[in-house]
Design an enzyme around this catalytic site. Structure first.
Site, PDB file in Angstrom:
ATOM      1  N   GLU A 113       6.212  -5.569  -3.602  1.00 19.21           N
ATOM      2  CA  GLU A 113       5.005  -6.288  -4.051  1.00 19.21           C
ATOM      3  C   GLU A 113       3.878  -5.317  -4.359  1.00 19.21           C
ATOM      4  O   GLU A 113       3.914  -4.179  -3.906  1.00 19.21           O
ATOM      5  CB  GLU A 113       4.522  -7.208  -2.909  1.00 19.21           C
ATOM      6  CG  GLU A 113       5.583  -8.160  -2.449  1.00 19.21           C
ATOM      7  CD  GLU A 113       5.267  -8.803  -1.106  1.00 19.21           C
ATOM      8  OE1 GLU A 113       4.120  -8.680  -0.633  1.00 19.21           O
ATOM      9  OE2 GLU A 113       6.180  -9.422  -0.544  1.00 19.21           O
ATOM     10  N   LYS A 115       0.314  -3.735  -3.816  1.00 18.36           N
ATOM     11  CA  LYS A 115      -0.597  -3.585  -2.676  1.00 18.36           C
ATOM     12  C   LYS A 115      -2.006  -3.813  -3.216  1.00 18.36           C
ATOM     13  O   LYS A 115      -2.554  -2.970  -3.933  1.00 18.36           O
ATOM     14  CB  LYS A 115      -0.448  -2.194  -2.055  1.00 18.36           C
ATOM     15  CG  LYS A 115      -1.255  -2.034  -0.788  1.00 18.36           C
ATOM     16  CD  LYS A 115      -0.821  -0.773  -0.071  1.00 18.36           C
ATOM     17  CE  LYS A 115      -1.614  -0.426   1.151  1.00 18.36           C
ATOM     18  NZ  LYS A 115      -2.945  -0.887   1.284  1.00 18.36           N
ATOM     19  N   ASP A 117      -5.922  -4.076  -3.380  1.00 13.18           N
ATOM     20  CA  ASP A 117      -6.945  -3.271  -2.726  1.00 13.18           C
ATOM     21  C   ASP A 117      -8.165  -4.137  -2.445  1.00 13.18           C
ATOM     22  O   ASP A 117      -9.102  -4.206  -3.237  1.00 13.18           O
ATOM     23  CB  ASP A 117      -7.315  -2.082  -3.619  1.00 13.18           C
ATOM     24  CG  ASP A 117      -7.965  -0.988  -2.805  1.00 13.18           C
ATOM     25  OD1 ASP A 117      -8.014  -1.109  -1.567  1.00 13.18           O
ATOM     26  OD2 ASP A 117      -8.427   0.003  -3.411  1.00 13.18           O
ATOM     27  N   TYR A 236       0.340 -13.112   1.093  1.00  9.90           N
ATOM     28  CA  TYR A 236       1.621 -12.399   1.073  1.00  9.90           C
ATOM     29  C   TYR A 236       2.391 -12.377   2.387  1.00  9.90           C
ATOM     30  O   TYR A 236       3.354 -11.655   2.511  1.00  9.90           O
ATOM     31  CB  TYR A 236       1.409 -10.958   0.581  1.00  9.90           C
ATOM     32  CG  TYR A 236       0.238 -10.227   1.217  1.00  9.90           C
ATOM     33  CD1 TYR A 236       0.189  -9.983   2.580  1.00  9.90           C
ATOM     34  CD2 TYR A 236      -0.830  -9.782   0.427  1.00  9.90           C
ATOM     35  CE1 TYR A 236      -0.873  -9.319   3.154  1.00  9.90           C
ATOM     36  CE2 TYR A 236      -1.909  -9.127   0.998  1.00  9.90           C
ATOM     37  CZ  TYR A 236      -1.921  -8.898   2.364  1.00  9.90           C
ATOM     38  OH  TYR A 236      -2.973  -8.243   2.944  1.00  9.90           O
ATOM     39  N   LYS A 323       1.648   4.603  -1.521  1.00 13.24           N
ATOM     40  CA  LYS A 323       0.313   4.659  -2.118  1.00 13.24           C
ATOM     41  C   LYS A 323       0.359   5.422  -3.448  1.00 13.24           C
ATOM     42  O   LYS A 323       0.947   6.508  -3.522  1.00 13.24           O
ATOM     43  CB  LYS A 323      -0.654   5.376  -1.169  1.00 13.24           C
ATOM     44  CG  LYS A 323      -0.788   4.699   0.189  1.00 13.24           C
ATOM     45  CD  LYS A 323      -1.770   3.561   0.176  1.00 13.24           C
ATOM     46  CE  LYS A 323      -3.157   4.051   0.065  1.00 13.24           C
ATOM     47  NZ  LYS A 323      -4.106   3.612   1.020  1.00 13.24           N
ATOM     48  N   CYS A 417     -39.050  18.820  -4.516  1.00 15.61           N
ATOM     49  CA  CYS A 417     -38.714  17.674  -5.356  1.00 15.61           C
ATOM     50  C   CYS A 417     -38.760  18.093  -6.828  1.00 15.61           C
ATOM     51  O   CYS A 417     -39.783  18.616  -7.285  1.00 15.61           O
ATOM     52  CB  CYS A 417     -39.695  16.538  -5.098  1.00 15.61           C
ATOM     53  SG  CYS A 417     -39.468  15.158  -6.229  1.00 15.61           S
ATOM     54  N   CYS A 420     -41.952  16.007  -8.329  1.00 13.66           N
ATOM     55  CA  CYS A 420     -43.359  16.199  -7.957  1.00 13.66           C
ATOM     56  C   CYS A 420     -43.611  17.502  -7.204  1.00 13.66           C
ATOM     57  O   CYS A 420     -44.750  17.820  -6.893  1.00 13.66           O
ATOM     58  CB  CYS A 420     -43.849  15.020  -7.138  1.00 13.66           C
ATOM     59  SG  CYS A 420     -43.130  14.963  -5.499  1.00 13.66           S
ATOM     60  N   CYS A 435     -37.414  13.197  -0.906  1.00 13.88           N
ATOM     61  CA  CYS A 435     -38.775  13.606  -1.212  1.00 13.88           C
ATOM     62  C   CYS A 435     -39.683  12.684  -0.399  1.00 13.88           C
ATOM     63  O   CYS A 435     -39.657  11.468  -0.585  1.00 13.88           O
ATOM     64  CB  CYS A 435     -39.045  13.440  -2.713  1.00 13.88           C
ATOM     65  SG  CYS A 435     -40.804  13.534  -3.075  1.00 13.88           S
ATOM     66  N   CYS A 441     -45.060  10.650  -5.740  1.00 15.86           N
ATOM     67  CA  CYS A 441     -43.962  11.154  -6.592  1.00 15.86           C
ATOM     68  C   CYS A 441     -43.732  10.162  -7.732  1.00 15.86           C
ATOM     69  O   CYS A 441     -43.361   9.004  -7.488  1.00 15.86           O
ATOM     70  CB  CYS A 441     -42.708  11.319  -5.734  1.00 15.86           C
ATOM     71  SG  CYS A 441     -41.269  11.838  -6.669  1.00 15.86           S
TER      72      CYS A 441
HETATM   73  S1  IVH Z   1       1.938  -7.080   4.209  1.00 13.80           S
HETATM   74  C1  IVH Z   1       2.029  -6.451   9.072  1.00 13.80           C
HETATM   75  N1  IVH Z   1       1.595  -7.102   1.637  1.00 13.80           N
HETATM   76  O1  IVH Z   1      -2.610  -3.433   2.964  1.00 13.80           O
HETATM   77  C2  IVH Z   1       1.312  -6.071   7.823  1.00 13.80           C
HETATM   78  N2  IVH Z   1      -0.118  -6.115   2.967  1.00 13.80           N
HETATM   79  O2  IVH Z   1      -2.776  -0.814   4.237  1.00 13.80           O
HETATM   80  C3  IVH Z   1       1.657  -7.006   6.731  1.00 13.80           C
HETATM   81  N3  IVH Z   1      -2.051  -5.327   1.662  1.00 13.80           N
HETATM   82  O3  IVH Z   1      -3.199  -4.589   6.219  1.00 13.80           O
HETATM   83  C4  IVH Z   1       0.916  -6.679   5.516  1.00 13.80           C
HETATM   84  N4  IVH Z   1      -1.307  -5.922  -0.312  1.00 13.80           N
HETATM   85  O4  IVH Z   1      -4.401  -5.788   4.220  1.00 13.80           O
HETATM   86  C5  IVH Z   1       1.069  -6.741   2.819  1.00 13.80           C
HETATM   87  N5  IVH Z   1       1.446  -7.252  -0.677  1.00 13.80           N
HETATM   88  C6  IVH Z   1       0.910  -6.884   0.494  1.00 13.80           C
HETATM   89  C7  IVH Z   1      -0.352  -6.260   0.596  1.00 13.80           C
HETATM   90  C8  IVH Z   1      -0.831  -5.873   1.851  1.00 13.80           C
HETATM   91  C9  IVH Z   1      -2.328  -5.375   0.356  1.00 13.80           C
HETATM   92  C10 IVH Z   1      -2.979  -4.742   2.664  1.00 13.80           C
HETATM   93  C11 IVH Z   1      -3.041  -5.472   3.992  1.00 13.80           C
HETATM   94  C12 IVH Z   1      -2.594  -4.446   4.982  1.00 13.80           C
HETATM   95  C13 IVH Z   1      -2.985  -3.170   4.291  1.00 13.80           C
HETATM   96  C14 IVH Z   1      -2.302  -1.973   4.853  1.00 13.80           C
END
Ligand code: IVH
Length: 701
Positions: A113, A115, A117, A236, A323, A417, A420, A435, A441
């Site tokens: 899946e 990840k 942010d 998720y 990552k 600065c 000024c 400053c 200023c």
């Molecule tokens: S599963 C037991 N799935 O990434 C942990 N986490 O760096 C289960 N995150 O704490 C998490 N996308 O906040 C899962 N598809 C995804 C995710 C995901 C983002 C986040 C989540 C986690 C953090 C870890």
């Protein structure tokens, strides 16, 4: 490394990582990149393995960072809310797969899946309705952000029956009576750009990336403001007792059928090659997504296998994150500008040879502060690495020393600065130079004037150019001078005619109706943004109370910590600022919230009270009641707390703390008794001698 050295380094690393966690989760202003953080964590983990005698349960290697904030109620998580192990290389994903196979054999699949942010959220649905939303907190208790989460448009308040499902009395709904579903609250790029444009226009610090913007927005005290932030959610991970699914994928499909937001950008993979394909595909394609992603999550799909693999204290053994590497470009540093902002902070900004990075041409990059420049050991003429990683202004992350030439010159952070000429002072805590010449200023003065007129402050129709002209012609020096302007003054400005002057005067006239909280925000007190100004204005009711408030008094306001409290206090200690306020008052600006809260008694005089939980009246009303009886509200329990007023579902952490400090806990009923029944003190009851509030008070304190 010698044992003594290892001991010192372990403690040093723990301190750095704990502070980095706090800045990331609580302040939403990270100082280390994820990669830098992970490398330090790895070093600590290595040392702890080598010297197990120094292992400690509260080491950052064993504990997730905490996002808990004192302004929210806290509830325990039914299942710990953990993090994920990070990998940066496919060979590390292979190691994860090998470890999993060793535990559960070879006949399993992976769910791959995106990840997302953002910031983690845990939703509980009870009887098909959203019951509670908790942040990750410290992994075992989370902040209750339900009110805010209800403002996020793609999170359903109620689940929907899938097409074709016919409820019967035996099976009234397809979902379990109660379950949890976890996911991420994130801010899509478009909403992030819009929010930051607004913040820049208002001269507020823009958010560094959508993750910070999402978690900052989720923790806003005023939930009405959350609705405008454009947050979204993706879910998720479903949890509950006896869930009727055998795979993670089935659980997510069911969630989708019930109307919950689940990403379709996932794939079931059978082996490492398929995982690698998925990673490579999204490492490119993610740049076309409308939201930020920072990697791929790889999970064992079969739930019985997940259970078999289990968890460490920090991560599941059945999942890992891969990552993405931040994109970098190498380019030449031509020069450094030192820019003064509205608050006087001097920021070094690098001018670069233009270079292509993540779809845009980069010419300027932030160098943050003098410490950062020193750490990078940067020289003018160096080839430097630039990274975007979600930040608006790209940053310089390193210097390519192999390309340094003999004529590269050491930059010198100015001592005076650039605007000024006043000697700069260094704020050690923030590692920034300022400053101090706030009133003399020009950049700071003009910045404050522009801020005062801006849309979210006094909303006076005028651009930066108008302010520039008014300032250059010595017509306006501080914000109170605006209200002395006459048409004849405005006609002195280039290109101004009766009409434009009339419009400006009318707009100034209109600004007299602006509410007190926005006037307070308009004054441009350092660190006091819109939301903080509102909290302060509501808490104190009028400007005189704010001006007379001590740092201690200010600390009792929601949202106000030490730095803000000191800043407000310092601002009003300055005679020139008091003078401006009194001129603005005379000009007719609003400096109170309208209705002054009625003083009901002084039964709670000198008492600091902490409230927690729900009451028969709203929390704000309860706070107002305390204030009306002369008490002070505080967000956190300390030795100075007179008592904890605990309503229904009071926060367990607060109760624990009160218990440990021997602080008395009162119920709403007991409290009402003390203040004299209904809260309308000096009421018939007290007059009839049934409650003599002071008498009860004496026995209590
Ligand atoms: S599963 C037991 N799935 O990434 C942990 N986490 O760096 C289960 N995150 O704490 C998490 N996308 O906040 C899962 N598809 C995804 C995710 C995901 C983002 C986040 C989540 C986690 C953090 C870890």
């Amino acid at each position: 490394m010698e044992k003594a050295q290892a001991y010192i380094r372990i403690h040093e690393l723990r301190e750095i990582l704990n502070e980095a966690n706090r800045l990331y989760y609580v302040e939403n202003s990270p100082t280390l990149s994820d990669y830098e953080f992970d490398m330090l964590l790895k070093e600590l983990d290595g040392l702890e393995k080598e010297y197990p005698e120094y292992i400690s349960a509260d080491s950052p290697t064993r504990r997730v960072g905490s996002d808990l904030k004192k302004e929210f109620e806290q509830y325990p998580h039914r299942y710990p809310m953990l993090s994920l192990g990070n990998t940066y290389d496919i060979s590390e994903v292979q190691l994860f797969a090998d470890r999993a196979s060793k535990g559960i054999g070879n006949s399993f699949t992976y769910s791959c899946e995106l990840k997302f942010d953002g910031t983690a959220i845990c939703l509980t649905y009870r009887n098909g309705k959203l019951f509670r939303a908790l942040t990750r907190g410290d992994g075992s208790v989370g902040d209750d952000v339900t009110r805010n989460v209800r403002q996020i448009s793609n999170i359903p308040q109620s689940l929907t029956l899938p097409a074709g499902f016919i409820p019967t009395s035996d099976i009234p709904a397809p979902w379990p009576q109660e379950f949890e579903i976890r996911g991420e609250i994130y801010m899509p790029w478009a909403a992030f750009d819009r929010l930051n444009d607004e913040r820049i226009e208002e001269e507020e610090q823009p958010f560094a990336n959508p993750r910070n913007a999402a978690s900052g927005s989720l923790k806003l005290i005023d939930s009405r403001m959350v609705a405008n932030r454009g947050l979204e959610c993706t879910l998720y991970h479903m949890l509950g007792e006896n869930l009727p699914f055998s795979t993670h994928d089935q659980a997510l499909k069911a969630a989708e059928d019930w109307g919950l937001p689940v990403s379709d950008k996932r794939r079931i993979c059978r082996d490492i090659e398929e995982i690698e394909d998925f990673i490579n595909h999204w490492d490119i394609e993610r740049k076309n997504l409308p939201y930020a992603t920072d990697g791929i999550v790889i999970k064992v799909n079969e739930l019985p296998y997940q259970e078999e693999l289990g968890y460490t204290s920090k991560f599941p053994r059945w999942a890992v994150a891969y990552k993405f590497k931040a994109e970098q470009a190498l380019t030449k540093l031509i020069s450094i500008d030192y820019q003064v902002g509205r608050t006087g902070a001097v920021t070094p900004v690098a001018n670069l040879e233009p270079v292509q990075l993540s779809g845009t041409v980069v010419k300027r990059a932030s160098l943050h502060n003098a410490d950062q420049m020193e750490q990078l050991d940067i020289r003018i003429g160096d080839y430097v690495y630039v990274e975007k990683g979600g930040e608006i202004i790209p940053k310089i992350t390193g210097v390519e020393l192999s390309q340094r030439t003999a004529d590269a010159t050491l930059p010198r952070f100015p001592e005076f600065c650039p605007d000024c000429g006043t000697a700069l002072i260094k704020d050690e805590e923030e590692a920034k130079s300022f400053c101090p010449n706030q009133t003399g200023c020009p950049t700071q003065i003009k910045g404050r004037l522009v801020h005062f007129l801006s849309r979210k402050a006094m909303n006076v129709i005028a651009g930066d150019a108008t302010v520039e002209q008014l300032f250059n012609k010595a017509l306006v020096w501080n914000v109170a001078d605006f209200y002395d302007l006459k048409t004849e003054h405005l006609l002195m400005l280039d290109g101004w005619k009766d009409r434009s002057a009339g419009r400006f005067i009318k707009s100034l006239q209109e600004s007299r109706k602006v509410e007190f909280d926005r006037v307070l925000y308009a004054l441009g007190i350092r660190y006091v943004g819109e939301a903080t100004a509102r909290s302060i204005a509501r808490h104190f009711g009028n400007i005189d109370a704010v001006m007379d408030a001590s740092v201690e008094d200010l600390l009792t306001v929601d949202d106000v910590g030490q730095v803000i409290a000191e800043s407000v206090h310092d601002f009003f200690t300055e005679e020139s600022n008091r003078e401006i306020v009194s001129r603005l008052k005379a000009a007719g600006l609003k400096f109170d919230m309208g209705e002054t809260p009625q003083k009901l008694s002084d039964g709670l005089e000198g008492k600091t009270i902490v409230i927690s939980g729900n009451f028969s009246i709203s929390r704000d009303e309860m706070k107002a009641l305390i204030a009306a009886h002369g008490g002070k509200n505080s967000g956190s329990i300390s030795g100075k707390t007179a008592f904890l007023l605990a309503g229904e579902k009071a926060g367990p952490e607060k109760l624990k703390k009160a218990d440990s400090l021997g602080i008395r806990v009162l119920s709403e009923e007991e409290f009402m008794d003390i203040i004299g029944g209904s809260g309308e003190a000096e009421s018939a009851d007290s007059e009839n001698g049934i409650h003599t509030s002071k008498g009860v008070q004496l026995s209590l304190f």
